[in-house]
Write an enzyme that holds these catalytic residues in place. Sequence first.
Site, PDB file in Angstrom:
ATOM      1  N   TYR A 196       0.782  -1.243   0.000  1.00  0.00           N
ATOM      2  CA  TYR A 196       0.000   0.000   0.000  1.00  0.00           C
ATOM      3  C   TYR A 196       0.805   1.281   0.000  1.00  0.00           C
ATOM      4  O   TYR A 196       0.247   2.358  -0.177  1.00  0.00           O
ATOM      5  CB  TYR A 196      -0.985  -0.035   1.167  1.00  0.00           C
ATOM      6  N   PHE A 227     -10.252  -4.870  10.849  1.00  0.00           N
ATOM      7  CA  PHE A 227     -11.429  -5.112  10.002  1.00  0.00           C
ATOM      8  C   PHE A 227     -10.992  -5.480   8.599  1.00  0.00           C
ATOM      9  O   PHE A 227      -9.918  -5.143   8.166  1.00  0.00           O
ATOM     10  CB  PHE A 227     -12.302  -3.852   9.949  1.00  0.00           C
TER      11      PHE A 227
END
Length: 405
Positions: A121, A405
Amino acid sequence: MDVTIRTITQEELVPFLQANDAAFSSAPSEEDIERARKLVELDRCFVALDGTDMVGTAAVFTMPMTIPGGELDVGYVTGVGVKPTHRRRGINTGLMRTQLEQARERGEPVDVLYASEGGIYGRFGYGLATFGLAMEVDSARAAFVRGYRPSGSIHLAEWGDALPRILAVHHAVRPRRPGMVALDEARLQDTLHEHGSEKELPLFVALHEGDDGMDGYVLYRVRHEWPAGMPQSTLMVKDLQATTPGANADLWRYVFDVDLTEKVGAWNRAVDDPLLHLVAEPRRLRATVRDNLWLRLVDVAAALAARRYASPGEVVLEVQDRFCSWNDGRYLLEVAPDGTASAGPTNREPDLVCPVSELGAAYLGGTSFRRLQRAGLVEERSDGALARADAMFTWDPAPWSPYVF
């Protein structure tokens, strides 16, 4: 290859979840699907379509997150994956660009995520903003330093009865710690789900009562091992939060002293966890640092102005952002004596020059500009700028994201 990226409909939720799990060589259970129904935002679920085949996915949860001195609604990016049949074709890049463009349209200054692999990322402008500690402790070598005294009592509780009290402690703890997101019942349940054989292990809840009522909890599971009839089980701490130092110490003492367990493990604790100073033999914690939350500034000026700062001052930041060109430029950050700030474009010469990912790494106050400069990632253009910026951005306690999450 002509791939279309769009959001999904309610009827496409199950195929979307199946496509996401397929990217990780897995498949969703009925429990996984029902849990997702309580959390997903359909207008923030993106699918890449090769014809009618779902070949890539990405999703975002909108959640309040603690930032230094306040709170901000962030986009928590999750469910990013591309099927093995379609990798290395730019699909992930397209999904990330689409969700970031939507975040900008929504006026969302910051996005965050947990990375399945840390190397993915940075190229999309995410910086490593928080770190976590993983620990595995031999219970027999977990004695505390002299002077420890219990400060309350601990009792086991049923999940349903304990849930409101767990959330009450969470809401008391969260405003102190940058990087923590606001949990409700559905979000808490989601963070506690397990994969593989550990799904079958019961979740234990222990609550701590101090002089002023409940002030802490620990959630844990026990992996049982009895070779040759001897107990060598491992207690795995899933979450431990406390509003007082005494409750924190008592809860750790409790998990170390549970009968018939040989080890206590915790894969994600804050880097400034007081346990490092409570145990008599710190190296017995076998603590290792790992990457935690990755943070992306979607709107640099808005994000800089949203947080508070530890000291007044001003600094001109030249931000390089190839992936989101709207951020590329120079910004004057001015901090008042009360810690509030304003930020906006400027033509002044820069004090510091850095990629947007490194400004994201420093945003929550857990990583200094000087450390990033020593890694060759930040350039100091004016004398004293690193020290000035670090005095402004630093924060205590260290940022940490205990929930994934």
